[in-house]
Design a protein around this motif. Structure first.
Motif, PDB file in Angstrom:
ATOM      1  N   GLN A 148       0.941  -1.201   0.017  1.00 15.51           N
ATOM      2  CA  GLN A 148      -0.080   0.011   0.056  1.00 15.51           C
ATOM      3  C   GLN A 148       0.982   1.167   0.073  1.00 15.51           C
ATOM      4  OE1 GLN A 148      -2.032  -0.354   3.810  1.00 15.51           O
ATOM      5  NE2 GLN A 148      -3.742  -1.643   2.720  1.00 15.51           N
ATOM      6  N   ARG A 170      -3.423   3.826   0.915  1.00 17.25           N
ATOM      7  CA  ARG A 170      -4.080   2.619   1.799  1.00 17.25           C
ATOM      8  C   ARG A 170      -4.730   1.430   0.970  1.00 17.25           C
ATOM      9  NH1 ARG A 170      -1.962   3.284   6.824  1.00 17.25           N
ATOM     10  NH2 ARG A 170      -1.669   5.259   7.367  1.00 17.25           N
ATOM     11  N   SER A 171      -4.857   1.474  -0.217  1.00 13.26           N
ATOM     12  CA  SER A 171      -5.349   0.678  -1.183  1.00 13.26           C
ATOM     13  C   SER A 171      -4.465  -0.470  -1.681  1.00 13.26           C
ATOM     14  CB  SER A 171      -6.291   1.203  -2.395  1.00 13.26           C
ATOM     15  OG  SER A 171      -7.117   1.955  -1.992  1.00 13.26           O
ATOM     16  N   THR A 179      -1.875  -2.145  -3.845  1.00  9.33           N
ATOM     17  CA  THR A 179      -1.348  -1.551  -4.877  1.00  9.33           C
ATOM     18  C   THR A 179      -0.216  -2.540  -5.215  1.00  9.33           C
ATOM     19  OG1 THR A 179      -2.009   0.503  -4.169  1.00  9.33           O
ATOM     20  CG2 THR A 179      -0.203   0.383  -5.635  1.00  9.33           C
ATOM     21  N   TYR A 195      -3.400  -1.040  -9.401  1.00  8.67           N
ATOM     22  CA  TYR A 195      -4.410  -1.209  -8.094  1.00  8.67           C
ATOM     23  C   TYR A 195      -5.129  -2.339  -8.255  1.00  8.67           C
ATOM     24  CZ  TYR A 195      -3.694   3.798  -7.504  1.00  8.67           C
ATOM     25  OH  TYR A 195      -2.940   5.106  -7.210  1.00  8.67           O
TER      26      TYR A 195
END
Length: 123
Positions: A59, A95-96, A98, A121
């Protein structure tokens, strides 16, 4: 009748025009053509080489300064350099999940940095 003869002559001349002795152009080199080695941040810090192509999963946590971001996985944190041209159209999703594909820059007097070539993503 003249049209039929003219059509026949045109068909006979096609092989002469279809032969091509010139080589076909090579496809342009892209980031996808390179072999990115999947690594954890811990592996990269312990044994990564300068100019090595790596693939990191984790992330983007936060922006540290101009074009430098903090990237984290389960094993640690590292700095990622993302140029404005390489930021996806959606922007950076902090904070996704990745995936970063990039090149390692290792300088003895500075922290290790990965220069991002591609940001993906995972949804």
């Amino acid at each position: 009748m003249k049209g039929l003869i003219f059509s026949g002559l045109c068909l006979l001349s096609l092989p002469a025009f279809s032969e091509n002795d010139l080589p076909l152009p090579s496809p342009p080199a892209s980031a996808e053509a390179h072999d990115y080695k999947k690594q954890s941040i811990e592996q990269l810090i312990d044994s990564g080489d300068d100019d090595e192509l790596v693939r990191l999963s984790g992330q983007i946590i936060k922006k540290l300064r101009c074009s430098i971001y903090l990237f984290r996985d389960k094993t640690g944190e590292i700095q990622i350099q993302i140029k404005n041209d390489d930021i996806p159209k959606k922007g950076l999703l902090f904070r996704s999940p990745t995936i970063i594909k990039g090149e390692v820059t290792k300088d003895p007097n500075k922290p290790i940095v990965v220069e991002a070539d591609k940001i993906l993503y995972v949804f």
